[in-house]
Design a protein around this motif. Structure first.
Motif, PDB file in Angstrom:
ATOM      1  N   LYS A 227      30.001  -8.425  32.371  1.00  0.00           N
ATOM      2  CA  LYS A 227      29.416  -9.736  32.731  1.00  0.00           C
ATOM      3  C   LYS A 227      29.261  -9.905  34.240  1.00  0.00           C
ATOM      4  O   LYS A 227      28.326 -10.538  34.718  1.00  0.00           O
ATOM      5  CB  LYS A 227      30.304 -10.857  32.184  1.00  0.00           C
TER       6      LYS A 227
ATOM      7  N   GLY B 141      29.261   2.494  32.037  1.00  0.00           N
ATOM      8  CA  GLY B 141      29.728   1.302  31.331  1.00  0.00           C
ATOM      9  C   GLY B 141      29.765   0.021  32.132  1.00  0.00           C
ATOM     10  O   GLY B 141      29.609  -1.072  31.567  1.00  0.00           O
TER      11      GLY B 141
ATOM     12  N   LYS C  22      23.031  -4.634  37.899  1.00  0.00           N
ATOM     13  CA  LYS C  22      21.849  -4.894  37.068  1.00  0.00           C
ATOM     14  C   LYS C  22      20.605  -5.008  37.959  1.00  0.00           C
ATOM     15  O   LYS C  22      19.530  -4.516  37.607  1.00  0.00           O
ATOM     16  CB  LYS C  22      22.044  -6.164  36.233  1.00  0.00           C
TER      17      LYS C  22
ATOM     18  N   ARG D 264      35.293  -2.442  26.312  1.00  0.00           N
ATOM     19  CA  ARG D 264      35.905  -2.509  27.640  1.00  0.00           C
ATOM     20  C   ARG D 264      37.424  -2.540  27.536  1.00  0.00           C
ATOM     21  O   ARG D 264      37.991  -3.250  26.716  1.00  0.00           O
ATOM     22  CB  ARG D 264      35.409  -3.762  28.378  1.00  0.00           C
TER      23      ARG D 264
ATOM     24  N   THR E 278      27.318  -2.929  31.672  1.00  0.00           N
ATOM     25  CA  THR E 278      27.411  -3.888  30.558  1.00  0.00           C
ATOM     26  C   THR E 278      28.377  -5.041  30.838  1.00  0.00           C
ATOM     27  O   THR E 278      28.471  -5.970  30.034  1.00  0.00           O
ATOM     28  CB  THR E 278      27.879  -3.178  29.265  1.00  0.00           C
TER      29      THR E 278
ATOM     30  N   TYR F 268      25.584   2.041  24.238  1.00  0.00           N
ATOM     31  CA  TYR F 268      25.684   0.668  24.759  1.00  0.00           C
ATOM     32  C   TYR F 268      25.051   0.563  26.149  1.00  0.00           C
ATOM     33  O   TYR F 268      24.431  -0.448  26.490  1.00  0.00           O
ATOM     34  CB  TYR F 268      27.148   0.217  24.825  1.00  0.00           C
ATOM     35  N   VAL F 269      25.232   1.612  26.944  1.00  0.00           N
ATOM     36  CA  VAL F 269      24.646   1.637  28.302  1.00  0.00           C
ATOM     37  C   VAL F 269      23.128   1.787  28.195  1.00  0.00           C
ATOM     38  O   VAL F 269      22.359   1.136  28.917  1.00  0.00           O
ATOM     39  CB  VAL F 269      25.254   2.791  29.133  1.00  0.00           C
TER      40      VAL F 269
ATOM     41  N   PRO G 157      32.175   0.747  28.186  1.00  0.00           N
ATOM     42  CA  PRO G 157      31.292  -0.429  28.196  1.00  0.00           C
ATOM     43  C   PRO G 157      31.748  -1.505  27.225  1.00  0.00           C
ATOM     44  O   PRO G 157      32.524  -1.241  26.299  1.00  0.00           O
ATOM     45  CB  PRO G 157      29.947   0.158  27.746  1.00  0.00           C
TER      46      PRO G 157
ATOM     47  N   ASP H 180      21.244   0.785  25.726  1.00  0.00           N
ATOM     48  CA  ASP H 180      20.697  -0.513  25.298  1.00  0.00           C
ATOM     49  C   ASP H 180      20.490  -1.441  26.496  1.00  0.00           C
ATOM     50  O   ASP H 180      19.473  -2.137  26.591  1.00  0.00           O
ATOM     51  CB  ASP H 180      21.649  -1.201  24.306  1.00  0.00           C
ATOM     52  N   GLU H 181      21.477  -1.450  27.395  1.00  0.00           N
ATOM     53  CA  GLU H 181      21.415  -2.342  28.567  1.00  0.00           C
ATOM     54  C   GLU H 181      20.271  -1.927  29.499  1.00  0.00           C
ATOM     55  O   GLU H 181      19.513  -2.780  29.976  1.00  0.00           O
ATOM     56  CB  GLU H 181      22.760  -2.292  29.300  1.00  0.00           C
TER      57      GLU H 181
END
Length: 254
Positions: free
Chosen positions: A181, A176, A187, A213, A179, A224-225, A209, A227-228
């Protein structure tokens, strides 16, 4: 289907709806989960979960902040139970200097002994390393941890450290945090690393995530992870799921 390589479903956060939640995983595209011990008690709980659910595997070991409880007798218990057929790793083990309990020397002693246990029982390791980048890597190199392999769980360092572990053949556990910021460094690591050394994990009930959060995490949040990762790597979600599932099975010799 999705493989969650690191969860703590024995945590009290799941006491009210554990059975219901675990029963729903496969209908939500979650094929398998590895529940991970962090103490002798949670390792015992993990064994029970592996016996109850066909799709739950287990890792047993003592988290660095719990190593104050370890002695020869408890290490022997880990050794005896490592032979169970659904126990797939020794973990989570490592170093955590964010919390000063127990002292660094105690943590290091039991990290080395659990690494040696993994070699003895021929199982991969799940490594927890927080604010202890250099010591963790130095010990793992000195103990030739690449001979058993494993995963750096909840990887939180930069590209240079990632390169070291990837070169040793380790997988990196991504969850998580990717995701968030403020996860620029992570990343960059995901962009840089080969997909065939990446595994998905939740560390649930922790580290849910975005957009959840701060709430209780579960394997149901892994899309969600995915997708990232898909966006960072410029590949389809299906490819992320397929490759990470294959990686998880290679990691745990399934």
């Amino acid at each position: 289907m999705i493989f969650d390589t690191h969860a703590h479903y024995d945590d009290e956060a799941f006491d009210e709806d554990r059975e219901e939640l675990l029963a729903s995983l496969q209908s939500h595209g979650i094929e398998a989960v590895t529940n991970v011990g962090a103490s002798i008690k949670t390792s015992e709980n993990t064994i029970k979960l592996t016996e109850k659910y066909s799709y739950i595997y287990g890792a047993i070991g003592v988290h660095p902040n719990e190593t104050g409880e370890l002695n020869d007798e408890k290490l022997n218990w880990l050794k005896e139970n490592a032979g169970r057929n659904k126990i797939v790793a020794i973990g989570e083990i490592g170093l955590d200097y964010y919390w000063e309990e127990p002292d660094h020397e105690t943590q290091k002693t039991w990290f080395v002994r659990q690494l040696n246990l993994a070699k003895e029982v021929k199982l991969p390791v799940i490594i927890h390393s927080r604010d202890a980048a250099k010591d963790t890597l130095d010990i793992m190199k000195a103990e030739r941890s690449q001979d058993v392999g494993g995963v750096i769980h909840c990887f939180s360092y930069g590209k240079e450290m990632a390169r070291e572990y990837l070169n040793m053949g380790f997988y990196l556990g991504i969850g998580g945090v990717l995701t968030f910021k403020n996860a620029r460094k992570l990343k960059e690591v995901v962009e840089y690393m080969p997909l065939d050394q990446l595994v998905l994990e939740t560390d649930c009930p922790y580290l849910a995530p975005v957009p959840n959060r701060g709430k209780r995490n579960s394997s149901l949040n892994l899309p969600y992870v995915i997708d990232e990762i898909s966006a960072i790597k410029g590949i389809s979600r299906d490819e992320v799921v397929e490759v990470t599932n294959r990686n998880a099975k290679k990691l745990y010799h399934l």
